[in-house]
Design a protein around this motif. Sequence first.
Motif, PDB file in Angstrom:
ATOM      1  N   PRO A 101     -15.183  96.753  74.516  1.00  0.00           N
ATOM      2  CA  PRO A 101     -16.002  97.173  76.010  1.00  0.00           C
ATOM      3  C   PRO A 101     -17.053  96.781  75.909  1.00  0.00           C
ATOM      4  N   ASN A 102     -17.866  97.415  75.427  1.00  0.00           N
ATOM      5  CA  ASN A 102     -18.728  96.322  75.529  1.00  0.00           C
ATOM      6  C   ASN A 102     -19.441  94.473  74.755  1.00  0.00           C
ATOM      7  N   TRP A 103     -18.642  94.466  74.429  1.00  0.00           N
ATOM      8  CA  TRP A 103     -18.292  92.369  74.467  1.00  0.00           C
ATOM      9  C   TRP A 103     -18.151  92.205  76.126  1.00  0.00           C
ATOM     10  N   LEU A 104     -17.001  93.178  76.777  1.00  0.00           N
ATOM     11  CA  LEU A 104     -16.542  92.496  78.265  1.00  0.00           C
ATOM     12  C   LEU A 104     -17.866  92.503  79.103  1.00  0.00           C
ATOM     13  N   ILE A 105     -17.699  93.551  79.480  1.00  0.00           N
ATOM     14  CA  ILE A 105     -18.845  93.393  79.929  1.00  0.00           C
ATOM     15  C   ILE A 105     -20.109  92.730  80.095  1.00  0.00           C
ATOM     16  N   GLN A 106     -20.300  91.910  78.847  1.00  0.00           N
ATOM     17  CA  GLN A 106     -21.721  91.421  78.763  1.00  0.00           C
ATOM     18  C   GLN A 106     -20.600  89.630  79.686  1.00  0.00           C
ATOM     19  N   HIS A 107     -19.554  89.760  79.726  1.00  0.00           N
ATOM     20  CA  HIS A 107     -18.519  88.300  79.841  1.00  0.00           C
ATOM     21  C   HIS A 107     -19.511  88.237  81.473  1.00  0.00           C
ATOM     22  N   ASP A 162     -18.709  78.926  69.270  1.00  0.00           N
ATOM     23  CA  ASP A 162     -20.510  78.891  70.116  1.00  0.00           C
ATOM     24  C   ASP A 162     -20.104  78.939  71.450  1.00  0.00           C
ATOM     25  N   GLU A 163     -19.677  78.026  71.965  1.00  0.00           N
ATOM     26  CA  GLU A 163     -19.933  78.342  73.389  1.00  0.00           C
ATOM     27  C   GLU A 163     -19.412  79.406  73.892  1.00  0.00           C
ATOM     28  N   ASN A 164     -18.091  79.938  73.170  1.00  0.00           N
ATOM     29  CA  ASN A 164     -17.402  81.275  73.989  1.00  0.00           C
ATOM     30  C   ASN A 164     -18.118  82.215  73.618  1.00  0.00           C
ATOM     31  N   LEU A 165     -18.697  82.063  72.454  1.00  0.00           N
ATOM     32  CA  LEU A 165     -19.328  83.393  71.827  1.00  0.00           C
ATOM     33  C   LEU A 165     -20.712  83.744  72.039  1.00  0.00           C
ATOM     34  N   PHE A 166     -21.110  82.922  72.755  1.00  0.00           N
ATOM     35  CA  PHE A 166     -22.148  83.469  73.430  1.00  0.00           C
ATOM     36  C   PHE A 166     -22.823  83.701  74.675  1.00  0.00           C
ATOM     37  N   TRP A 167     -21.877  84.483  75.055  1.00  0.00           N
ATOM     38  CA  TRP A 167     -21.165  85.913  76.020  1.00  0.00           C
ATOM     39  C   TRP A 167     -21.851  87.047  75.204  1.00  0.00           C
ATOM     40  N   PHE A 168     -21.123  87.197  73.700  1.00  0.00           N
ATOM     41  CA  PHE A 168     -20.852  88.539  73.203  1.00  0.00           C
ATOM     42  C   PHE A 168     -22.613  88.585  72.228  1.00  0.00           C
ATOM     43  N   SER A 169     -22.883  89.662  72.580  1.00  0.00           N
ATOM     44  CA  SER A 169     -23.925  90.606  71.987  1.00  0.00           C
ATOM     45  C   SER A 169     -23.154  92.038  70.877  1.00  0.00           C
ATOM     46  N   ALA A 223     -12.009  82.155  77.842  1.00  0.00           N
ATOM     47  CA  ALA A 223     -12.351  80.586  77.762  1.00  0.00           C
ATOM     48  C   ALA A 223     -10.265  80.152  78.017  1.00  0.00           C
ATOM     49  N   TYR A 224      -8.837  80.966  77.190  1.00  0.00           N
ATOM     50  CA  TYR A 224      -8.106  80.700  77.554  1.00  0.00           C
ATOM     51  C   TYR A 224      -7.106  81.120  79.197  1.00  0.00           C
ATOM     52  N   CYS A 225      -7.570  82.440  79.419  1.00  0.00           N
ATOM     53  CA  CYS A 225      -7.591  82.451  81.029  1.00  0.00           C
ATOM     54  C   CYS A 225      -8.508  82.187  81.981  1.00  0.00           C
ATOM     55  N   GLN A 226      -9.754  81.505  81.674  1.00  0.00           N
ATOM     56  CA  GLN A 226     -10.142  80.971  82.440  1.00  0.00           C
ATOM     57  C   GLN A 226      -9.669  79.261  82.994  1.00  0.00           C
ATOM     58  N   ALA A 253     -12.288  89.677  65.812  1.00  0.00           N
ATOM     59  CA  ALA A 253     -11.724  90.052  66.856  1.00  0.00           C
ATOM     60  C   ALA A 253     -12.430  89.457  68.491  1.00  0.00           C
ATOM     61  N   LYS A 254     -14.280  89.315  67.954  1.00  0.00           N
ATOM     62  CA  LYS A 254     -14.946  88.388  68.724  1.00  0.00           C
ATOM     63  C   LYS A 254     -14.230  87.317  69.169  1.00  0.00           C
ATOM     64  N   THR A 255     -14.023  86.663  68.386  1.00  0.00           N
ATOM     65  CA  THR A 255     -13.847  85.407  67.803  1.00  0.00           C
ATOM     66  C   THR A 255     -12.201  85.149  69.162  1.00  0.00           C
ATOM     67  N   GLU A 256     -11.821  85.953  68.895  1.00  0.00           N
ATOM     68  CA  GLU A 256     -10.246  85.979  70.062  1.00  0.00           C
ATOM     69  C   GLU A 256     -10.178  85.948  70.783  1.00  0.00           C
ATOM     70  N   LEU A 257     -11.047  87.347  71.135  1.00  0.00           N
ATOM     71  CA  LEU A 257     -11.614  87.812  72.380  1.00  0.00           C
ATOM     72  C   LEU A 257     -12.193  86.702  73.151  1.00  0.00           C
TER      73      LEU A 257
END
Length: 186
Positions: free
Chosen positions: A146-152, A55-62, A120-123, A111-115
Amino acid sequence: MQKKAPASTGISIEDSQLFRQSITGAKPIAQDKIPPVVAPRKQKRRTDVSSQNSDENLFWFSDEFEGFVADGASLSWVQPGEDPHLAGRLRRGECQPQVVLDLHGMTTIQAKTELAGLLAYCQQQQFNCACVVHGKGLGILAQKVPNWLIQHPNVRAFHTAPKSWGKHGALLLLLKTDQQQDEHWR
C-alpha cells in the motif's frame, strides 16, 4: 603359517569347481577409458526487465515512505482529487481486474520490481483495474505494497479485494489510463 579356511558362502565345492572350469580361458575386458559426454550448460537468461527501464519504473517507490496506516482489516485509499466513492466501488467488486499479480514467496526487492513492472504494463496496455495478491504471511508485503502504491501517480484508488479475488491477502487497484473510455469510472 597356516592358511585360514575360507568363510562359508553357501556354495558347494562342486559348484565352485564347475564355475572355475567354465571361466578358464576367459580374458578380462580392457577398459577403454572414454569419459561420458557432458552436455554444455545453458547460460541463464535474465528474466527481469532492462536495468534502465527498471530504474525508471522503480523511481516512484521509496521504502522509507510510510504514508498509509491501516486502521482496520480492510485497506482503502483514494488519491486526493479523485471521486471518494471509488474505494467503495472497488470493495463491492464493480470493477473486474484485467490482470493479476501474485507476489507470494517474493522478497521485498523482487515484489517492488514486479509491482513497478505491473503498473508499467497496465499503462502500456491501457488497463484500468488490476489485482495485486500480496498474501498474509508475516505481513511484510501487506504493509509495503500500500505504501508503494500511494507513491505512484497512476494509482487512483485501491481497496482490499472482495473474497473472490483474495480478500485480506489482495488489493484491487484502479489506475489512470491515457484514454479514460469508461465514463462510469471517471
